[in-house]
Design a protein around this motif. Sequence first.
Motif, PDB file in Angstrom:
ATOM      1  N   LYS A 163     -45.712  34.837  34.451  1.00 11.86           N
ATOM      2  CA  LYS A 163     -45.395  33.768  34.517  1.00 11.86           C
ATOM      3  C   LYS A 163     -46.816  33.396  33.277  1.00 11.86           C
ATOM      4  CE  LYS A 163     -46.071  29.316  36.508  1.00 11.86           C
ATOM      5  NZ  LYS A 163     -47.327  28.851  35.813  1.00 11.86           N
ATOM      6  N   TYR A 194     -46.189  34.425  30.182  1.00 12.18           N
ATOM      7  CA  TYR A 194     -45.002  33.507  29.559  1.00 12.18           C
ATOM      8  C   TYR A 194     -46.232  32.059  29.163  1.00 12.18           C
ATOM      9  CZ  TYR A 194     -40.903  36.351  29.782  1.00 12.18           C
ATOM     10  OH  TYR A 194     -39.963  36.837  30.535  1.00 12.18           O
ATOM     11  N   ASP A 195     -47.140  32.222  29.471  1.00 12.15           N
ATOM     12  CA  ASP A 195     -47.815  31.370  29.343  1.00 12.15           C
ATOM     13  C   ASP A 195     -48.567  30.978  28.247  1.00 12.15           C
ATOM     14  OD1 ASP A 195     -46.524  29.413  31.221  1.00 12.15           O
ATOM     15  OD2 ASP A 195     -48.707  29.583  33.015  1.00 12.15           O
ATOM     16  N   GLN A 228     -47.932  33.172  25.921  1.00 10.94           N
ATOM     17  CA  GLN A 228     -47.202  33.272  24.718  1.00 10.94           C
ATOM     18  C   GLN A 228     -47.262  32.573  24.425  1.00 10.94           C
ATOM     19  OE1 GLN A 228     -43.704  36.098  25.874  1.00 10.94           O
ATOM     20  NE2 GLN A 228     -44.117  37.456  23.770  1.00 10.94           N
ATOM     21  N   GLN A 229     -46.561  31.075  25.708  1.00 11.81           N
ATOM     22  CA  GLN A 229     -46.337  29.374  24.723  1.00 11.81           C
ATOM     23  C   GLN A 229     -48.039  28.851  24.134  1.00 11.81           C
ATOM     24  OE1 GLN A 229     -43.270  28.650  25.194  1.00 11.81           O
ATOM     25  NE2 GLN A 229     -44.198  26.689  23.465  1.00 11.81           N
ATOM     26  N   ARG A 230     -49.178  29.116  24.645  1.00 11.20           N
ATOM     27  CA  ARG A 230     -50.588  28.943  23.949  1.00 11.20           C
ATOM     28  C   ARG A 230     -49.920  29.247  22.567  1.00 11.20           C
ATOM     29  NH1 ARG A 230     -51.407  30.232  29.495  1.00 11.20           N
ATOM     30  NH2 ARG A 230     -53.367  32.014  28.594  1.00 11.20           N
ATOM     31  N   ALA A 281     -47.924  30.661  20.412  1.00  9.89           N
ATOM     32  CA  ALA A 281     -46.793  29.967  20.124  1.00  9.89           C
ATOM     33  C   ALA A 281     -47.638  28.507  19.409  1.00  9.89           C
ATOM     34  CB  ALA A 281     -45.829  29.510  20.738  1.00  9.89           C
ATOM     35  N   ASP A 282     -47.433  27.604  20.200  1.00  9.30           N
ATOM     36  CA  ASP A 282     -47.681  26.105  19.980  1.00  9.30           C
ATOM     37  C   ASP A 282     -49.441  26.138  18.698  1.00  9.30           C
ATOM     38  OD1 ASP A 282     -45.873  25.732  21.693  1.00  9.30           O
ATOM     39  OD2 ASP A 282     -47.797  25.194  23.332  1.00  9.30           O
ATOM     40  N   TYR A 283     -50.108  27.174  19.617  1.00 10.61           N
ATOM     41  CA  TYR A 283     -51.402  27.002  18.528  1.00 10.61           C
ATOM     42  C   TYR A 283     -50.630  27.338  16.725  1.00 10.61           C
ATOM     43  CZ  TYR A 283     -55.881  28.212  16.561  1.00 10.61           C
ATOM     44  OH  TYR A 283     -57.548  28.146  14.994  1.00 10.61           O
ATOM     45  N   ASP A 340     -48.017  26.808  15.934  1.00  9.93           N
ATOM     46  CA  ASP A 340     -47.261  26.281  14.950  1.00  9.93           C
ATOM     47  C   ASP A 340     -48.924  25.347  14.324  1.00  9.93           C
ATOM     48  OD1 ASP A 340     -45.026  27.422  15.268  1.00  9.93           O
ATOM     49  OD2 ASP A 340     -44.703  26.491  17.438  1.00  9.93           O
ATOM     50  N   SER A 358     -52.538  36.921  25.439  1.00  4.39           N
ATOM     51  CA  SER A 358     -51.275  37.698  25.463  1.00  4.39           C
ATOM     52  C   SER A 358     -51.383  38.766  25.097  1.00  4.39           C
ATOM     53  CB  SER A 358     -50.556  36.472  24.190  1.00  4.39           C
ATOM     54  OG  SER A 358     -49.347  37.477  24.034  1.00  4.39           O
TER      55      SER A 358
END
Length: 373
Positions: A259, A262-263, A265-267, A269-271, A273, A294
């Motif tokens: 978890k 994945y969190d 990685q998501q942070r 990716a959002d940055y 973008d 990450s």
Amino acid sequence: MSNEQDVIVRNNNNDEEEIDLLEIASKLWKSRRTIFIYCGIGAILGLIVAFSIPKEYTTTIKLAPELNGSSSGASKLGSLASMAGINLGSANAGGDAVMPQLYPDVLSSTPFLVGLFDVPVTESKTDATYPLYTYIEDHTSGTWWGYLFGLPFKAIGGVMSLIRGNDDEEGVGDGELNPFRLTKDQEEIKNALAKRIVCSYDQKTGVNTISVTMQNPLVSALVADTVAAHLQAFITEYRTSKARQDLAYAEQLNEEARKEYYDAQQRLADYLDRNQNLSYYSAQVTRDRLTNESNLAFSLFNQTAQQLQMAKAKVQETTPVYATVEPATVPIKASKPSKVMVLFGFIFLGGVIASAKIIFADKITELKQSFSK
């Protein structure tokens, strides 16, 4: 001269003994008709008793538990020591508290026996299926003299229960099965099961023999197979308890690491973008920090995944394997009662009573006459 007199006295005593034996044999031979009558009565009683005892069928299972490779040398030493009468079982167990020598105690324990109450069994004659508790209580018969002699005690027990009230007889009072506090009926069924389930351990071969005796051959085989399965499940659960706890903890750590990975990685990716074309140093620093987080999360996730696989392998390694030397089979012949032995026993008893009556008839008559005077 005195020596010659002693020899004469001894010879006379021996002659008297021989005469007494001959006299006894003569009495028995003359009264052989009486002996035959008593033996005949004994034979009739023996047949009545032999056919009044319900048939019992015994199923036997032999289990050979697995020996750990690390303790194979110690087990060989233990087998040699057992031949000399020395028990090294505790030393060979390798820290295992439930050794094969303790399996009979496990089978006779209250939790194990109570756990068999709900086992479904099927009779071979009627194909009817009942819980084992119901079968022992309602479908197991006894001898007629057992019921006859037990009536006074049941009457006394009923009167005493009325005097005391029914509070002591109901156990917990909610109708549920509680091994900690059994009712009187449940205690009687448990004791009956304990007498019918026997386990023995062979010190030399290391084989456990489980014998189950029931009044129906199919029920005997079904219960024996169930007892062996429950015993294996109990020992497996005990031996793998620590490894399964470690496995559960490893699964928890792996889930938390997954978890977090994945969190992270998501942070990242959002940055990325939101800041694709920015060339500020502050933006690069933030991107590097999120990338490192990450990567660190992935490294931790990878480590916990490896630990999880090792924990699963440990559970498999500690799971014992039992070799069934002799599986459960439905018995064909009854194990007891032995009608021939019962018959000959009563015939012998009748002959003994008749012989005693013939030999001591004169003394009994003299005692009666002395009391009458």
